[in-house]
Design an enzyme around this catalytic site. Structure first.
Site, PDB file in Angstrom:
ATOM      1  N   SER A  80       0.862  -1.189   0.000  1.00 26.52           N
ATOM      2  CA  SER A  80       0.000   0.000   0.000  1.00 26.52           C
ATOM      3  C   SER A  80       0.896   1.235   0.000  1.00 26.52           C
ATOM      4  CB  SER A  80      -0.908  -0.005   1.238  1.00 26.52           C
ATOM      5  OG  SER A  80      -1.705   1.156   1.264  1.00 26.52           O
ATOM      6  N   ARG A 120      -7.807   4.219   2.485  1.00 22.00           N
ATOM      7  CA  ARG A 120      -8.820   3.157   2.413  1.00 22.00           C
ATOM      8  C   ARG A 120      -8.154   1.779   2.454  1.00 22.00           C
ATOM      9  NH1 ARG A 120     -12.953   3.977  -2.380  1.00 22.00           N
ATOM     10  NH2 ARG A 120     -13.699   2.018  -1.441  1.00 22.00           N
ATOM     11  N   GLU A 121      -7.020   1.658   1.753  1.00 29.33           N
ATOM     12  CA  GLU A 121      -6.287   0.388   1.803  1.00 29.33           C
ATOM     13  C   GLU A 121      -5.833   0.087   3.227  1.00 29.33           C
ATOM     14  OE1 GLU A 121      -4.394   0.544  -2.724  1.00 29.33           O
ATOM     15  OE2 GLU A 121      -3.129   0.887  -0.981  1.00 29.33           O
ATOM     16  N   LEU A 122      -5.348   1.140   3.920  1.00 33.09           N
ATOM     17  CA  LEU A 122      -4.902   0.955   5.299  1.00 33.09           C
ATOM     18  C   LEU A 122      -6.056   0.523   6.198  1.00 33.09           C
ATOM     19  CD1 LEU A 122      -2.796   1.125   7.516  1.00 33.09           C
ATOM     20  CD2 LEU A 122      -3.248   3.583   7.691  1.00 33.09           C
TER      21      LEU A 122
END
Length: 250
Positions: free
Chosen positions: A124, A191-193
Site C-alpha cells: 500500500s 482506504r487500503e490501510l
C-alpha cells in the site's frame, strides 16, 4: 480598651467636669478636652467605617471572582465531556467502518468465480513514491521469490480497481504500508490501510509499516497505533536490506 472607647470615655469625663466646674477657666479647659475627645472619637469611627467598607468591597470582589471561577470550571468540565464524547463517537464510527470494510472484502472475495492468487505481500503506497522507492522495493522482493500484490504488476487493463484491491487485501499474508507525506494526504491509500487494519483485527494479516522520509511525530499525528508498531525506515536501511528483512518473515 479600644481607642474609640477611650475617646468616648474622655468625652464623658470632660462633660461631667464641665457640669461641676466652678470657674470659667476650668469650663473652657474641659470644653477643649470635650471637643478633642469628640473629634478623636469621630475620626476613629470614620476610620472604622472605612475599614468595614473596604472589607465589604473585598468580600464582594471575592464573591464575584468565585462565581466567575465556578462558571469557568463548569465550562471547562463541559468542554472535556464534549471532547470525550466526540472521540468516543469517532472511535465507534471508525470501528463500524472497519467492520463494514471487512464484511465487504469477504463478500467480494466469496462472490468472485475466478481462481484467486495468494500473495505474500500487499504493498500500500502513494503513487508519488513509486519512482523514489516503491518500484525498487517491489522488484527486490520479487527477485527474492516473494509473491507481491503491486498495482504495476497485478492490475490489468479493464480490471475493477476496487475489486482487485479487495482481493489483494483478502489474499495477502502481510500488508506493507509505505508511510510518507504523500500517503498521509491521499484517500485511496488510507482506504487500503483501513482494509488492512480490518484484516489484522480479524487475524488474517499483519501490517508492516515502512517510514519513508517521515518522523515519529508525523506518523503519530496520522495514526497513533501505527506509530507504536516496529517499523523499517528508508533513511536507515537500503532497499535491498529492507526487502531481505521483509522476505525473512515468509
Amino acid at each position: 480598651m479600644s481607642k474609640e472607647k477611650q475617646a468616648q470615655s474622655k468625652a464623658h469625663k470632660a462633660q461631667q467636669a464641665i457640669s461641676s466646674a466652678k470657674s470659667l477657666s476650668t469650663q473652657k479647659s474641659k470644653m477643649s478636652e470635650l471637643e478633642r475627645a469628640t473629634r478623636d472619637g469621630a475620626a476613629i469611627g470614620k476610620k472604622r467605617a472605612d475599614i468595614a467598607k473596604k472589607i465589604a468591597d473585598k468580600a464582594k470582589q471575592l464573591s464575584s471572582y468565585q462565581a466567575k471561577q465556578f462558571k469557568a470550571d463548569e465550562q471547562a468540565v463541559k468542554k472535556v465531556a464534549q471532547e470525550q464524547k466526540r472521540l468516543s463517537d469517532e472511535r465507534t464510527k471508525h470501528e463500524a467502518f472497519i467492520k463494514q470494510s471487512l464484511s465487504s472484502m469477504r463478500t467480494t472475495a466469496s462472490a468472485t468465480m475466478e481462481a484467486e492468487e495468494e500473495y505474500d505481500f500487499f504493498i500500500s503506497h502513494a503513487s508519488e513514491d513509486k519512482e523514489a522507492f516503491v518500484q525498487d522495493l517491489a522488484a527486490a522482493l520479487r527477485d527474492l521469490g516473494a509473491k507481491i500484490f503491486y498495482d504495476a504488476y497485478t492490475l490489468k487493463v479493464g480490471d475493477s480497481l476496487r475489486r482487485k484491491i479487495d482481493q489483494g487485501l483478502a489474499n495477502s499474508k502481510f500488508g506493507i504500508v509505505v508511510l510518507s507525506e504523500h500517503f498521509f494526504s491521499k484517500q485511496w491509500p488510507a482506504r487500503e490501510l483501513d482494509g488492512l487494519t480490518a484484516m489484522e483485527i480479524g487475524g488474517q494479516t499483519r501490517i508492516l509499516p515502512i517510514w519513508h522520509k517521515v518522523s515519529y511525530d508525523e506518523v503519530r499525528r496520522f495514526s497513533p497505533s501505527l506509530a507504536d508498531k516496529v517499523a523499517l525506515n528508508t533513511s536507515l536501511k537500503s532497499v535491498e536490506e529492507i526487502a531481505k528483512e521483509l522476505h525473512s518473515l515468509i
